[in-house]
Design an enzyme around this catalytic site. Structure first.
Site, PDB file in Angstrom:
ATOM      1  N   HIS A 331      23.045  45.992  40.494  1.00 47.54           N
ATOM      2  CA  HIS A 331      22.511  45.908  41.857  1.00 47.54           C
ATOM      3  C   HIS A 331      21.005  45.730  41.779  1.00 47.54           C
ATOM      4  O   HIS A 331      20.358  46.185  40.836  1.00 47.54           O
ATOM      5  CB  HIS A 331      22.865  47.175  42.653  1.00 47.54           C
ATOM      6  CG  HIS A 331      22.567  47.077  44.106  1.00 47.54           C
ATOM      7  ND1 HIS A 331      21.351  47.431  44.645  1.00 47.54           N
ATOM      8  CD2 HIS A 331      23.328  46.655  45.142  1.00 47.54           C
ATOM      9  CE1 HIS A 331      21.380  47.232  45.950  1.00 47.54           C
ATOM     10  NE2 HIS A 331      22.559  46.765  46.284  1.00 47.54           N
ATOM     11  N   ASP A 390      30.611  46.163  45.953  1.00 43.76           N
ATOM     12  CA  ASP A 390      31.537  45.036  45.958  1.00 43.76           C
ATOM     13  C   ASP A 390      32.647  45.201  44.923  1.00 43.76           C
ATOM     14  O   ASP A 390      33.726  44.624  45.071  1.00 43.76           O
ATOM     15  CB  ASP A 390      30.787  43.727  45.686  1.00 43.76           C
ATOM     16  CG  ASP A 390      29.795  43.403  46.782  1.00 43.76           C
ATOM     17  OD1 ASP A 390      30.172  43.476  47.956  1.00 43.76           O
ATOM     18  OD2 ASP A 390      28.630  43.092  46.455  1.00 43.76           O
TER      19      ASP A 390
END
Length: 453
Positions: A331, A390
């Protein structure tokens, strides 16, 4: 529509090469002129461009004057999201509505306020007369984000006060959009299935006593049936996606467009356009597709050596889409852990057990554990790598039977709450239009008359 520049004629290829040549910027110039490309510094940290009270992302702590990585935390209006979720799960409530209230009004609602807010959303959860027939069904799209953005822009024509940017009117518009997003997205999908795929058409009306998550499953499924666990996990997904700091691409887009003084529909449509991009809202689709390829490639899903080799192939552009990425890992801000993924993990196993898909859950768990090790072996990384939201959200949506065409719209159904809060915040604190500077690096040259070129 014919694209005259899509053909492979030599003259077209020559034009494309000219575009590439005359638009290329030497990456070294960013360092030379100390320009933070993409509003990020050399360490990948976002450059501060504004202030907000809506949400906060924490990925490090200062200890003895040094920046130390820590487990990621996400706060909505100063309250830890994990505490919010534990609160409504403990009381067996659905949480998205009270989180939307928190983001927009700044406080968690009491029982009476929550009841009023829920009734307001239920009241607004009705599209204009014939909107589904005349707008959504007249031009069905294979892309539901396109349908959603087009529907939002069309609502401008149904609003007698569309351009009024006073706070009461914008608040009303935002609450209407929060209520209507599920309908526009799901009805758009139903129209696509009917007109493009030849399937039966189902248009269920929303039920006033149901939560946002329940209504999504109710209007999506032909029989309107769902389990309590399914609805609660979708509700958690909406809560986790409702907001993520003011610096994410779509929220920043909403701030930028709002600062111009434009209407709500234009600002939200612009944010939708940003979210549609695969680098932002479409990543969970890639995770599911990657795992489908992984499952087909591995004879034994529990063979860790074979799994390691597959992950190495992903990084070396030898498997799946040859992009060199393990989707769902890493991320831009979080390093040690993404708190949204941590929350998901606590509930995904239960849904996998209910659906009889524990073998896939083990595969996901093994990839989550092994991928950081493989990435560290194959790549030079400046911070830790962990599973992001995700990674598990795509698996959740897959188990819920949600079509991939609705993965990103589900993200939007949640994030409209955050966009609305940020639009109101920008209007309240509005000063100058947001206008970042760009440095021109093209040398000066004289004008040449047409006959001399």
């Amino acid at each position: 529509m014919v694209n005259v520049y899509s053909e492979t004629r030599p003259e077209v290829l020559e034009l494309i090469e000219k575009v590439k040549k005359n638009s290329y910027i030497d990456p070294s110039l960013y360092s030379k002129y100390n320009v933070n490309r993409g509003l990020r510094d050399l360490n990948g940290n976002g450059v501060l461009t504004g202030l907000t009270e809506i949400s906060e992302i924490q990925s490090h702590k200062m200890i003895d004057g040094k920046k130390v990585q820590c487990d990621g935390e996400l706060y909505y209006r100063g309250i830890n999201v994990q505490d919010i979720i534990q609160g409504f799960i403990k009381d067996k409530r659905f949480g998205f509505e009270e989180v939307a209230h928190l983001l927009i009004f700044g406080d968690l609602p009491g029982k009476k306020d929550l009841e009023t807010f829920t009734k307001v959303l239920s009241h607004y959860r009705n599209l204009p007369t014939n909107f589904v027939r005349d707008i959504i069904m007249q031009a069905p799209s294979r892309d539901m984000m396109n349908t959603l953005a087009r529907s939002v822009l069309t609502l401008f024509s149904y609003d007698d006060y569309a351009s009024d940017t006073s706070l009461p009117n914008v608040l009303r518009q935002c609450l209407e959009l929060i209520a209507l997003f599920p309908l526009m997205a799901v009805y758009g999908y139903q129209a696509y299935c009917h007109y493009e795929l030849g399937q039966s058409l189902y248009i269920h009306s929303p039920q006033p006593h149901l939560s946002t998550a329940e209504n999504i499953l109710h209007i999506l499924r032909p029989d309107s049936q769902y389990t309590e666990l399914e609805a609660r996990l979708l509700d958690i997904a909406l809560v986790l996606h409702a907001e993520h700091g003011g610096g994410n691409n779509s929220t920043f887009t909403c701030h930028v467009v709002t600062s111009s003084g434009t209407d709500t529909y234009s600002a939200i449509a612009a944010a939708l356009g940003s979210l549609r991009g695969p680098k932002h809202g479409g990543a969970n689709i890639k995770v599911v597709e990657m795992f489908e390829d992984m499952k087909a490639s591995l004879d034994d899903w529990d063979d860790e050596d074979a799994l390691r080799e597959y992950l190495k192939k992903l990084l070396n552009k030898e498997a799946f889409d040859h992009a060199g990425l393990i989707y769902g890992m890493g991320h831009a801000i979080y390093s040690k852990s993404d708190p949204r993924a941590e929350v998901f993990k606590k509930f995904v196993g239960n849904l996998a057990e209910e659906k009889g898909r524990m073998d896939e859950f083990r595969l996901y768990s093994n990839v989550e554990r092994l991928a950081p090790q493989v990435i560290a072996e194959e790549r030079k990384i400046y911070k830790g790598v962990s599973a992001n939201v995700d990674f598990y959200s795509g698996f959740v949506y897959h188990m819920l039977g949600l079509p991939t065409q609705l993965y990103t719209p589900i993200f939007a159904i949640a994030r409209i709450a955050g966009w609305s809060a940020h639009r109101l915040e920008e209007l309240i604190n509005q000063g100058k239009i947001i206008r970042p500077a760009y440095m021109n690096v093209h040398e000066r040259r004289p004008y040449v008359p047409l006959e001399e070129r």
